[in-house]
Design a protein around this motif. Structure first.
Motif, PDB file in Angstrom:
ATOM      1  N   ASN A 296     -10.599 -10.274  10.676  1.00 34.73           N
ATOM      2  CA  ASN A 296     -10.514  -9.199  11.657  1.00 34.73           C
ATOM      3  C   ASN A 296      -9.536  -9.569  12.776  1.00 34.73           C
ATOM      4  O   ASN A 296      -8.687  -8.764  13.168  1.00 34.73           O
ATOM      5  CB  ASN A 296     -11.899  -8.883  12.221  1.00 34.73           C
ATOM      6  N   ALA A 297      -9.645 -10.775  13.283  1.00 35.80           N
ATOM      7  CA  ALA A 297      -8.760 -11.235  14.356  1.00 35.80           C
ATOM      8  C   ALA A 297      -7.314 -11.349  13.868  1.00 35.80           C
ATOM      9  O   ALA A 297      -6.378 -11.003  14.603  1.00 35.80           O
ATOM     10  CB  ALA A 297      -9.242 -12.576  14.897  1.00 35.80           C
ATOM     11  N   ILE A 298      -7.120 -11.813  12.640  1.00 38.90           N
ATOM     12  CA  ILE A 298      -5.769 -11.911  12.074  1.00 38.90           C
ATOM     13  C   ILE A 298      -5.161 -10.523  11.944  1.00 38.90           C
ATOM     14  O   ILE A 298      -3.998 -10.298  12.318  1.00 38.90           O
ATOM     15  CB  ILE A 298      -5.794 -12.637  10.707  1.00 38.90           C
ATOM     16  N   GLY A 299      -5.940  -9.575  11.420  1.00 41.29           N
ATOM     17  CA  GLY A 299      -5.449  -8.202  11.273  1.00 41.29           C
ATOM     18  C   GLY A 299      -5.068  -7.592  12.607  1.00 41.29           C
ATOM     19  O   GLY A 299      -4.040  -6.923  12.725  1.00 41.29           O
ATOM     20  N   ALA A 300      -5.876  -7.827  13.619  1.00 43.65           N
ATOM     21  CA  ALA A 300      -5.587  -7.285  14.952  1.00 43.65           C
ATOM     22  C   ALA A 300      -4.335  -7.931  15.555  1.00 43.65           C
ATOM     23  O   ALA A 300      -3.559  -7.270  16.243  1.00 43.65           O
ATOM     24  CB  ALA A 300      -6.780  -7.496  15.877  1.00 43.65           C
ATOM     25  N   SER A 301      -4.118  -9.202  15.278  1.00 44.57           N
ATOM     26  CA  SER A 301      -2.999  -9.932  15.856  1.00 44.57           C
ATOM     27  C   SER A 301      -1.681  -9.680  15.121  1.00 44.57           C
ATOM     28  O   SER A 301      -0.649  -9.451  15.744  1.00 44.57           O
ATOM     29  CB  SER A 301      -3.306 -11.429  15.846  1.00 44.57           C
ATOM     30  N   LEU A 302      -1.728  -9.739  13.792  1.00 42.34           N
ATOM     31  CA  LEU A 302      -0.503  -9.651  13.004  1.00 42.34           C
ATOM     32  C   LEU A 302      -0.236  -8.270  12.429  1.00 42.34           C
ATOM     33  O   LEU A 302       0.839  -8.031  11.885  1.00 42.34           O
ATOM     34  CB  LEU A 302      -0.546 -10.669  11.854  1.00 42.34           C
ATOM     35  N   GLY A 303      -1.218  -7.404  12.503  1.00 43.15           N
ATOM     36  CA  GLY A 303      -1.067  -6.091  11.892  1.00 43.15           C
ATOM     37  C   GLY A 303      -1.280  -6.192  10.389  1.00 43.15           C
ATOM     38  O   GLY A 303      -1.749  -7.190   9.868  1.00 43.15           O
ATOM     39  N   GLY A 304      -0.916  -5.161   9.707  1.00 42.10           N
ATOM     40  CA  GLY A 304      -1.120  -5.155   8.265  1.00 42.10           C
ATOM     41  C   GLY A 304      -2.467  -4.554   7.937  1.00 42.10           C
ATOM     42  O   GLY A 304      -3.366  -4.486   8.782  1.00 42.10           O
ATOM     43  N   GLY A 305      -2.596  -4.135   6.725  1.00 45.91           N
ATOM     44  CA  GLY A 305      -3.829  -3.489   6.303  1.00 45.91           C
ATOM     45  C   GLY A 305      -4.722  -4.412   5.509  1.00 45.91           C
ATOM     46  O   GLY A 305      -4.558  -5.635   5.500  1.00 45.91           O
ATOM     47  N   VAL A 306      -5.643  -3.783   4.813  1.00 43.54           N
ATOM     48  CA  VAL A 306      -6.609  -4.517   4.004  1.00 43.54           C
ATOM     49  C   VAL A 306      -5.915  -5.323   2.910  1.00 43.54           C
ATOM     50  O   VAL A 306      -6.298  -6.459   2.631  1.00 43.54           O
ATOM     51  CB  VAL A 306      -7.652  -3.538   3.406  1.00 43.54           C
ATOM     52  N   ALA A 307      -4.872  -4.766   2.322  1.00 42.26           N
ATOM     53  CA  ALA A 307      -4.168  -5.464   1.238  1.00 42.26           C
ATOM     54  C   ALA A 307      -3.593  -6.797   1.718  1.00 42.26           C
ATOM     55  O   ALA A 307      -3.727  -7.822   1.040  1.00 42.26           O
ATOM     56  CB  ALA A 307      -3.068  -4.585   0.660  1.00 42.26           C
ATOM     57  N   GLU A 308      -2.957  -6.797   2.874  1.00 38.10           N
ATOM     58  CA  GLU A 308      -2.394  -8.046   3.404  1.00 38.10           C
ATOM     59  C   GLU A 308      -3.493  -9.057   3.706  1.00 38.10           C
ATOM     60  O   GLU A 308      -3.341 -10.245   3.425  1.00 38.10           O
ATOM     61  CB  GLU A 308      -1.578  -7.787   4.680  1.00 38.10           C
ATOM     62  N   LEU A 309      -4.589  -8.589   4.257  1.00 38.19           N
ATOM     63  CA  LEU A 309      -5.698  -9.496   4.569  1.00 38.19           C
ATOM     64  C   LEU A 309      -6.324 -10.061   3.297  1.00 38.19           C
ATOM     65  O   LEU A 309      -6.721 -11.229   3.257  1.00 38.19           O
ATOM     66  CB  LEU A 309      -6.738  -8.789   5.431  1.00 38.19           C
ATOM     67  N   GLN A 310      -6.390  -9.249   2.248  1.00 39.75           N
ATOM     68  CA  GLN A 310      -6.895  -9.767   0.966  1.00 39.75           C
ATOM     69  C   GLN A 310      -5.974 -10.853   0.429  1.00 39.75           C
ATOM     70  O   GLN A 310      -6.434 -11.857  -0.119  1.00 39.75           O
ATOM     71  CB  GLN A 310      -7.038  -8.637  -0.043  1.00 39.75           C
ATOM     72  N   TRP A 311      -4.674 -10.668   0.608  1.00 41.60           N
ATOM     73  CA  TRP A 311      -3.729 -11.670   0.137  1.00 41.60           C
ATOM     74  C   TRP A 311      -3.798 -12.964   0.939  1.00 41.60           C
ATOM     75  O   TRP A 311      -3.526 -14.040   0.413  1.00 41.60           O
ATOM     76  CB  TRP A 311      -2.296 -11.126   0.120  1.00 41.60           C
ATOM     77  N   VAL A 312      -4.182 -12.882   2.211  1.00 39.60           N
ATOM     78  CA  VAL A 312      -4.356 -14.102   3.013  1.00 39.60           C
ATOM     79  C   VAL A 312      -5.408 -14.997   2.356  1.00 39.60           C
ATOM     80  O   VAL A 312      -5.249 -16.221   2.288  1.00 39.60           O
ATOM     81  CB  VAL A 312      -4.741 -13.754   4.473  1.00 39.60           C
ATOM     82  N   VAL A 313      -6.451 -14.392   1.841  1.00 41.49           N
ATOM     83  CA  VAL A 313      -7.513 -15.139   1.160  1.00 41.49           C
ATOM     84  C   VAL A 313      -7.105 -15.486  -0.273  1.00 41.49           C
ATOM     85  O   VAL A 313      -7.228 -16.632  -0.721  1.00 41.49           O
ATOM     86  CB  VAL A 313      -8.837 -14.337   1.165  1.00 41.49           C
ATOM     87  N   SER A 314      -6.607 -14.501  -1.001  1.00 45.20           N
ATOM     88  CA  SER A 314      -6.332 -14.672  -2.437  1.00 45.20           C
ATOM     89  C   SER A 314      -5.169 -15.599  -2.736  1.00 45.20           C
ATOM     90  O   SER A 314      -5.178 -16.290  -3.763  1.00 45.20           O
ATOM     91  CB  SER A 314      -6.069 -13.306  -3.081  1.00 45.20           C
ATOM     92  N   ALA A 315      -4.154 -15.642  -1.879  1.00 44.29           N
ATOM     93  CA  ALA A 315      -2.991 -16.499  -2.137  1.00 44.29           C
ATOM     94  C   ALA A 315      -3.411 -17.959  -2.283  1.00 44.29           C
ATOM     95  O   ALA A 315      -2.929 -18.669  -3.168  1.00 44.29           O
ATOM     96  CB  ALA A 315      -1.965 -16.348  -1.017  1.00 44.29           C
ATOM     97  N   TYR A 316      -4.326 -18.389  -1.434  1.00 45.23           N
ATOM     98  CA  TYR A 316      -4.838 -19.763  -1.479  1.00 45.23           C
ATOM     99  C   TYR A 316      -5.562 -20.029  -2.802  1.00 45.23           C
ATOM    100  O   TYR A 316      -5.296 -21.012  -3.485  1.00 45.23           O
ATOM    101  CB  TYR A 316      -5.782 -19.952  -0.293  1.00 45.23           C
ATOM    102  N   THR A 317      -6.460 -19.123  -3.144  1.00 45.89           N
ATOM    103  CA  THR A 317      -7.282 -19.306  -4.341  1.00 45.89           C
ATOM    104  C   THR A 317      -6.447 -19.262  -5.617  1.00 45.89           C
ATOM    105  O   THR A 317      -6.654 -20.077  -6.529  1.00 45.89           O
ATOM    106  CB  THR A 317      -8.374 -18.214  -4.391  1.00 45.89           C
ATOM    107  N   ILE A 318      -5.508 -18.341  -5.688  1.00 47.13           N
ATOM    108  CA  ILE A 318      -4.669 -18.212  -6.883  1.00 47.13           C
ATOM    109  C   ILE A 318      -3.797 -19.447  -7.065  1.00 47.13           C
ATOM    110  O   ILE A 318      -3.691 -19.993  -8.165  1.00 47.13           O
ATOM    111  CB  ILE A 318      -3.820 -16.923  -6.816  1.00 47.13           C
TER     112      ILE A 318
END
Length: 179
Positions: A44-66
């Motif tokens: 939530n804080a990252i989205g508020a700070s950097l902008g972007g939607g749900v897709a970008e926030l999902q990639w913040v998590v998924s990029a690491y795992t993938i």
């Protein structure tokens, strides 16, 4: 020094070295596991700070795992060929640099790319930390206990992620979770 004192001194030194190895490997695996869950609290804080939607926030998590899943076997094989210690140390350096890149990311795309590099570094750390434990603990029973401590520490870090992340976000801001 008489042979029996020399052997006792060597055992004490190698026991100390094994303990330090266990601590370092547990730290390495612990930061990998901590980073799996700590980011979720900051979305939530990252989205508020950097902008972007749900897709970008999902990639913040998924990029690491993938990246982690894609490279873990290759990283283990690389450690077998080049040396687990050398590869582990490189992985820790890459993980540290990627963490700093995450903390200073000016936008979501940069954060996602840095998280991908973090995942790659995590894939390097995990199998090589286990290989180094295997080398440090020749006795099967001692090795079993060491792996148990290694796994328990990582489990603790995994479960502490949301608590630590929430505290850091409230006190310092979301960028602190990467430092």
């Amino acid at each position: 020094m008489p042979p029996d004192r020399r052997a006792a001194s060597h055992q004490q030194t190698s026991g100390l070295a094994a303990t330090f190895t266990l601590a370092a490997m547990s730290l390495g695996y612990g930061v990998v596991q901590l980073d799996v869950t700590i980011v979720n609290t900051a979305l939530n804080a990252i989205g508020a700070s950097l902008g972007g939607g749900v897709a970008e926030l999902q990639w913040v998590v998924s990029a690491y795992t993938i990246a982690f899943a894609a490279f873990i076997l290759t990283a283990g094989a690389l450690g077998d060929r080049i040396g687990a210690k050398r590869i582990f140390m490189a992985g820790f350096a890459i993980f540290t640099a990627a963490s700093v890149a995450c903390a200073v990311a000016p936008d979501a795309a940069t954060l996602i790319a840095a998280r991908c590099v973090q995942g790659l570094a995590a894939a390097i750390l995990v199998p090589n930390s286990l290989a180094l434990l295997r080398h440090a603990y020749e006795d099967e029973k001692a090795r079993g206990r060491a792996v148990g401590v290694w796994a328990a520490g990582a489990s603790l870090a995994l479960t502490a992620g949301p608590f630590v992340g929430g505290g850091l976000i409230a006190l310092v801001g979301w960028r602190a979770i990467f430092l």
